[in-house]
Design an enzyme around this catalytic site. Structure first.
Site, PDB file in Angstrom:
ATOM      1  N   CYS A   9      13.978 -94.849  50.743  1.00 34.51           N
ATOM      2  CA  CYS A   9      13.852 -93.964  49.310  1.00 34.51           C
ATOM      3  C   CYS A   9      14.925 -94.376  48.652  1.00 34.51           C
ATOM      4  CB  CYS A   9      13.805 -92.470  50.097  1.00 34.51           C
ATOM      5  SG  CYS A   9      15.383 -92.042  50.856  1.00 34.51           S
ATOM      6  N   ASN A  12      19.030 -92.487  50.414  1.00 34.51           N
ATOM      7  CA  ASN A  12      18.757 -92.521  51.981  1.00 34.51           C
ATOM      8  C   ASN A  12      19.709 -91.301  52.487  1.00 34.51           C
ATOM      9  OD1 ASN A  12      20.206 -94.711  54.531  1.00 34.51           O
ATOM     10  ND2 ASN A  12      18.255 -93.688  54.609  1.00 34.51           N
ATOM     11  N   CYS A  14      18.042 -88.088  52.190  1.00 34.54           N
ATOM     12  CA  CYS A  14      16.929 -86.847  52.277  1.00 34.54           C
ATOM     13  C   CYS A  14      15.641 -87.519  52.994  1.00 34.54           C
ATOM     14  CB  CYS A  14      16.649 -86.321  50.985  1.00 34.54           C
ATOM     15  SG  CYS A  14      18.143 -85.601  50.161  1.00 34.54           S
ATOM     16  N   ARG A  15      14.677 -88.030  52.209  1.00 34.36           N
ATOM     17  CA  ARG A  15      13.432 -88.498  52.475  1.00 34.36           C
ATOM     18  C   ARG A  15      13.384 -89.381  53.740  1.00 34.36           C
ATOM     19  NH1 ARG A  15      11.227 -89.790  46.635  1.00 34.36           N
ATOM     20  NH2 ARG A  15      13.392 -90.561  46.546  1.00 34.36           N
ATOM     21  N   SER A  16      13.983 -90.440  53.482  1.00 36.57           N
ATOM     22  CA  SER A  16      13.747 -91.900  54.641  1.00 36.57           C
ATOM     23  C   SER A  16      14.725 -91.309  55.572  1.00 36.57           C
ATOM     24  CB  SER A  16      14.049 -92.986  53.843  1.00 36.57           C
ATOM     25  OG  SER A  16      15.473 -93.242  53.566  1.00 36.57           O
ATOM     26  N   ASP A 128      10.945 -86.251  45.618  1.00 39.84           N
ATOM     27  CA  ASP A 128      12.219 -86.270  45.851  1.00 39.84           C
ATOM     28  C   ASP A 128      12.660 -84.841  46.019  1.00 39.84           C
ATOM     29  OD1 ASP A 128      14.965 -86.644  46.007  1.00 39.84           O
ATOM     30  OD2 ASP A 128      15.067 -88.171  44.351  1.00 39.84           O
TER      31      ASP A 128
HETATM   32  P1  4NP Z   1      16.442 -89.325  48.564  1.00 37.36           P
HETATM   33  O1  4NP Z   1      16.979 -88.396  47.492  1.00 37.36           O
HETATM   34  O2  4NP Z   1      15.987 -90.583  47.862  1.00 37.36           O
HETATM   35  O3  4NP Z   1      15.339 -88.775  49.314  1.00 37.36           O
HETATM   36  O4  4NP Z   1      17.728 -89.687  49.351  1.00 37.36           O
HETATM   37  C1  4NP Z   1      17.986 -88.647  46.735  1.00 37.36           C
HETATM   38  C2  4NP Z   1      19.223 -88.344  47.175  1.00 37.36           C
HETATM   39  C3  4NP Z   1      20.495 -88.640  46.279  1.00 37.36           C
HETATM   40  C4  4NP Z   1      20.136 -88.960  44.932  1.00 37.36           C
HETATM   41  C5  4NP Z   1      18.838 -89.233  44.578  1.00 37.36           C
HETATM   42  C6  4NP Z   1      17.648 -89.150  45.426  1.00 37.36           C
HETATM   43  N1  4NP Z   1      21.123 -89.585  43.995  1.00 37.36           N
HETATM   44  O5  4NP Z   1      21.070 -89.667  42.867  1.00 37.36           O
HETATM   45  O6  4NP Z   1      22.464 -89.086  44.371  1.00 37.36           O
END
Ligand code: 4NP
Length: 158
Positions: A9, A12, A14-16, A128
């Site tokens: 994702c 790294n 939340c989703r993945s 997201d």
């Molecule tokens: P993820 O979510 O891609 O599902 O881990 C996010 C976590 C942090 C950020 C963006 C998306 N960020 O911009 O810091």
């Protein structure tokens, strides 16, 4: 032979990691011990950090172990180490493909929700949840759980 599966994702956190932890858990339940699961993000802002607290809370409440995750960054070397690379959204997908060096690299990359039995299209995304409220994490977990079952089926048919 060991099969290596990586979820990717953006951050790294939340989703993945959620997809990673649920797949590891279900593979262990299914007695499949020759698949190694990992995850990474295309962005490096959170490297070394544990999962987002909201993601970890949902996983823990549902009986999964969210404690071991530490964020890593996806780099071109991951293509050498992985057999299947599952991307969470179209942007992650494009960013991963931009790092591919060969057709062999490209052939390893697939949208995560192409395994989701409830996805309307093969390019459906895992939204997201980072910017939204806690309900976004419930939606992601439900999506991840049903998609994981299909991935386990796919891996058990190797
Ligand atoms: P993820 O979510 O891609 O599902 O881990 C996010 C976590 C942090 C950020 C963006 C998306 N960020 O911009 O810091």
């Amino acid at each position: 032979m060991t099969t290596r599966v990586a979820m990717v994702c953006l951050g790294n956190i939340c989703r993945s990691p959620m997809a990673d932890v649920v797949l590891e858990h279900r593979l262990a339940e299914a007695g499949i011990d020759d698949v190694v699961v990992s995850s990474s993000g295309t962005g490096d802002w959170h490297v070394g950090q544990p999962m987002d607290e909201r993601a970890a809370e949902k996983l823990t409440a549902a009986g999964y172990d969210a404690s071991r995750h530490r964020a890593r960054t996806f780099t071109a070397e991951w293509f050498d180490q992985q057999d299947l690379i599952l991307t969470m959204d179209a942007s992650n997908h494009a960013d991963v493909l931009a790092l591919a060096r060969t057709d062999e690299d490209r052939a390893k990359v697939r949208m995560y929700r192409s395994f989701d039995p409830e996805a309307d299209t093969p390019d459906a995304e895992v939204p997201d949840p980072w910017y939204g409220g806690p309900e976004g994490f419930d939606d992601v977990l439900a999506m991840v759980e049903r998609t994981t079952d299909e991935i386990v089926r796919h891996l058990s048919e190797r």
